[in-house]
Design an enzyme around this catalytic site. Structure first.
Site, PDB file in Angstrom:
ATOM      1  CG  ASN A 146      -5.102  -8.175   1.747  1.00 27.42           C
ATOM      2  OD1 ASN A 146      -5.151  -7.218   0.858  1.00 27.42           O
ATOM      3  ND2 ASN A 146      -4.547  -8.595   2.541  1.00 27.42           N
ATOM      4  NE  ARG A 284      -2.235  -1.664   8.653  1.00 26.94           N
ATOM      5  CZ  ARG A 284      -2.407  -2.431   7.459  1.00 26.94           C
ATOM      6  NH1 ARG A 284      -3.746  -2.553   7.608  1.00 26.94           N
ATOM      7  NH2 ARG A 284      -2.142  -3.235   6.594  1.00 26.94           N
TER       8      ARG A 284
HETATM    9  P1  NAD Z   1      -4.476   2.381  -2.286  1.00 30.50           P
HETATM   10  O1  NAD Z   1      -3.462   2.283  -3.018  1.00 30.50           O
HETATM   11  O2  NAD Z   1      -5.494   1.142  -4.120  1.00 30.50           O
HETATM   12  O3  NAD Z   1      -5.426   3.246  -2.244  1.00 30.50           O
HETATM   13  C1  NAD Z   1      -5.046   4.083  -1.337  1.00 30.50           C
HETATM   14  C2  NAD Z   1      -5.934   5.466  -0.736  1.00 30.50           C
HETATM   15  O4  NAD Z   1      -6.275   5.915  -0.028  1.00 30.50           O
HETATM   16  C3  NAD Z   1      -5.770   5.782  -2.457  1.00 30.50           C
HETATM   17  O5  NAD Z   1      -6.770   6.753  -3.311  1.00 30.50           O
HETATM   18  C4  NAD Z   1      -5.283   7.331  -1.632  1.00 30.50           C
HETATM   19  O6  NAD Z   1      -5.322   8.673  -2.868  1.00 30.50           O
HETATM   20  C5  NAD Z   1      -5.675   7.332  -0.489  1.00 30.50           C
HETATM   21  N1  NAD Z   1      -5.443   8.637   0.146  1.00 30.50           N
HETATM   22  C6  NAD Z   1      -4.180   8.176   1.151  1.00 30.50           C
HETATM   23  N2  NAD Z   1      -3.893   9.192   1.243  1.00 30.50           N
HETATM   24  C7  NAD Z   1      -4.824   9.983   2.237  1.00 30.50           C
HETATM   25  C8  NAD Z   1      -5.549  10.737   2.898  1.00 30.50           C
HETATM   26  N3  NAD Z   1      -4.780  11.910   3.911  1.00 30.50           N
HETATM   27  N4  NAD Z   1      -7.312  11.467   2.758  1.00 30.50           N
HETATM   28  C9  NAD Z   1      -7.656  10.177   1.975  1.00 30.50           C
HETATM   29  N5  NAD Z   1      -7.622   9.307   0.900  1.00 30.50           N
HETATM   30  C10 NAD Z   1      -5.966   8.905   0.539  1.00 30.50           C
HETATM   31  O7  NAD Z   1      -5.142   0.500  -1.367  1.00 30.50           O
HETATM   32  P2  NAD Z   1      -6.244   0.315  -0.647  1.00 30.50           P
HETATM   33  O8  NAD Z   1      -6.002  -1.521  -1.693  1.00 30.50           O
HETATM   34  O9  NAD Z   1      -7.430   0.594  -1.125  1.00 30.50           O
HETATM   35  O10 NAD Z   1      -5.965  -0.518   0.478  1.00 30.50           O
HETATM   36  C11 NAD Z   1      -5.642   1.088   1.504  1.00 30.50           C
HETATM   37  C12 NAD Z   1      -5.319   0.196   3.032  1.00 30.50           C
HETATM   38  O11 NAD Z   1      -6.599  -0.558   3.675  1.00 30.50           O
HETATM   39  C13 NAD Z   1      -3.619   0.451   2.994  1.00 30.50           C
HETATM   40  O12 NAD Z   1      -2.588   0.916   3.106  1.00 30.50           O
HETATM   41  C14 NAD Z   1      -3.773  -0.908   4.152  1.00 30.50           C
HETATM   42  O13 NAD Z   1      -3.594   0.095   5.570  1.00 30.50           O
HETATM   43  C15 NAD Z   1      -5.410  -1.064   4.396  1.00 30.50           C
HETATM   44  N6  NAD Z   1      -5.441  -2.865   4.197  1.00 30.50           N
HETATM   45  C16 NAD Z   1      -5.965  -3.635   5.908  1.00 30.50           C
HETATM   46  C17 NAD Z   1      -6.484  -4.756   4.641  1.00 30.50           C
HETATM   47  C18 NAD Z   1      -7.356  -5.863   6.565  1.00 30.50           C
HETATM   48  O14 NAD Z   1      -6.774  -6.567   5.973  1.00 30.50           O
HETATM   49  N7  NAD Z   1      -8.031  -5.202   6.933  1.00 30.50           N
HETATM   50  C19 NAD Z   1      -6.181  -5.268   4.092  1.00 30.50           C
HETATM   51  C20 NAD Z   1      -5.257  -4.934   2.346  1.00 30.50           C
HETATM   52  C21 NAD Z   1      -5.118  -3.403   2.937  1.00 30.50           C
END
Ligand code: NAD
Length: 398
Positions: A146, A284
């Site tokens: 998603n 989050r």
């Molecule tokens: P992803 O793993 O592709 O990307 C996460 C990114 O965060 C990575 O590039 C990582 O290097 C970076 N990161 C981690 N710690 C960090 C920090 N301290 N500072 C800066 N960057 C940091 O994941 P994604 O698919 O992009 O999803 C990211 C987040 O979005 C998920 O973990 C979830 O919490 C949230 N999410 C929300 C929904 C929703 O419905 N609202 C749905 C999916 C995901």
């Protein structure tokens, strides 16, 4: 085996007899070449509600045909809730971030048979990852399912905050027509500086989707993007969140919640932002300090705040973010459109098929495996837990 599945409630009027659209577009894959979830088959109709209790993620036939037991409930918070009672002898627990079953240390330790926690979606911060590592419970999620749904939501929220859509829509609903009232907080996004904290699957897609609006794009991430991507999007990389927020008009937050990002946006960080900036947080709720956000909206340090994520979830009925000024909050919905549900239901089925057949689960789906961070968990999370305070979810009354 016993599978406990914690899902959100059915629609208040019951399951729909029909849906607005007859089918979903067919997607060929994700932008980086990763394939969509690929279970051997599915027992649901894509486009129908799957994430609520009666939807059962389309898993019942598949599980029962193999002799497994499936327990589905929405009752997840407070002493003696059904989920806690069923957890004690469950082998696998499935929950969605939209209606998270907070798997705290105590709960993990109460579940002697527990082998795996599956996140039907992305973001496994509702699990005490440290306790999962310590108790050899694997944690997996449906990476990418998603991400692009959320990126669409981010674009919608950036435009609606900056143009002040919510206020204008309310004027119409109230029968009014005062144009000056409607536009006194309304700007164009064109020319603004838009930055993302984290440029993973969601953050990068949000940057790509914002590019045609002729804005200046910025990012900070602990992993730098390839030079070619920076060049393609004319991106400015910042080596700290502080540097990014000091120049951006709009900041979108897209990192996972873990001990290093919890309350990252507190009074101090918000005061480093440009006066009148906007925050869109679909990552989050707990990455932001709840009170600091409300204070900044009251003072005008922030012009607007939007997102779909809260802490805890469901948000207590009197949660401050429900009533603060100039917010565009929704319940946690961006990653559970009917389109996204079809992908993560298929992804959960793929994970369960691998688990039952003893086949490896795709590496990008892994968060914790064999007592350590693995896969995307090792890439995007840190050790520890971010579940403290989740018991407050029991305060929500329907
Ligand atoms: P992803 O793993 O592709 O990307 C996460 C990114 O965060 C990575 O590039 C990582 O290097 C970076 N990161 C981690 N710690 C960090 C920090 N301290 N500072 C800066 N960057 C940091 O994941 P994604 O698919 O992009 O999803 C990211 C987040 O979005 C998920 O973990 C979830 O919490 C949230 N999410 C929300 C929904 C929703 O419905 N609202 C749905 C999916 C995901």
């Amino acid at each position: 085996m016993k599978i406990l599945c914690v899902l959100y409630d059915d629609p208040t009027a019951g399951m729909p007899d029909s849906y607005p659209r007859d089918d979903l577009p067919i997607l060929s894959g994700y932008p980086d070449g990763m394939s969509l979830p690929s279970p051997s088959s599915i027992d649901f109709t894509p486009g129908e509600l799957l994430g609520c209790v009666s939807g059962e993620l389309g898993l019942r036939k598949f599980l029962e045909d193999q002799g497994h037991t499936l327990v589905v409930t929405a009752d997840k918070d407070g002493d003696g809730c059904i989920a806690d009672r069923e957890l004690v002898d469950a082998d696998v627990v499935i929950s969605q971030p939209f209606w998270p079953y907070y798997l705290t240390k105590e709960k993990i330790e109460s579940a002697q048979n527990l082998k795996m926690a599956i996140t039907a979606g992305i973001g496994s911060d509702h699990v005490d990852l440290q306790a999962a590592m310590d108790n050899k419970v694997d944690v997996v999620e449906v990476t990418y399912c998603n991400s692009r749904s959320v990126a669409e939501h981010i674009v919608m929220m950036i435009l609606s905050l900056v143009r002040d859509y919510h206020n204008q829509h309310q004027i119409v609903k109230d029968g009014g027509w005062n144009i000056a009232d409607a536009v006194q907080r309304s700007y164009d996004v064109e020319g603004m500086h838009v930055g993302t904290v984290a440029a993973g699957r969601i953050g990068l897609d949000a940057l790509r989707k914002m590019k045609p609006f002729d804005v200046h794009l910025h990012y900070f991430d602990i992993h730098k993007l390839p030079d070619a991507v920076e060049a393609e999007l004319n991106l400015t990389y910042h080596d700290s969140v502080e540097s990014l927020v000091s120049v951006c008009d709009v900041v979108t937050i897209n990192c996972p919640l873990h001990p290093k990002t919890e309350h990252l946006f507190d009074d101090e960080m918000i005061n480093k932002m440009k006066r009148g900036a906007y925050i869109v947080n679909t990552a989050r709720g707990k990455i932001c300090d709840k009170d600091a956000i409300a204070r900044a909206l009251e003072s005008g340090q922030l012009s607007g705040y939007a997102g779909d994520v809260w802490f805890p979830q469901p948000a207590p009925n009197d949660h401050l973010w429900r009533s603060m000024p100039n917010h565009g909050m929704t319940p946690h919905t961006s990653g559970t459109s009917l389109s996204a549900q079809a992908r993560y239901a298929a992804g959960v089925r793929e994970i369960l098929e691998c688990f039952f057949e003893g086949k490896p689960i795709r590496e990008p789906y892994l968060i914790v495996q064999n007592g350590d961070l693995a896969g995307m968990g090792a890439h995007s999370y840190t050790r520890g837990t971010a579940t403290d305070g989740s018991e407050e979810a029991a305060q929500y009354k329907k």
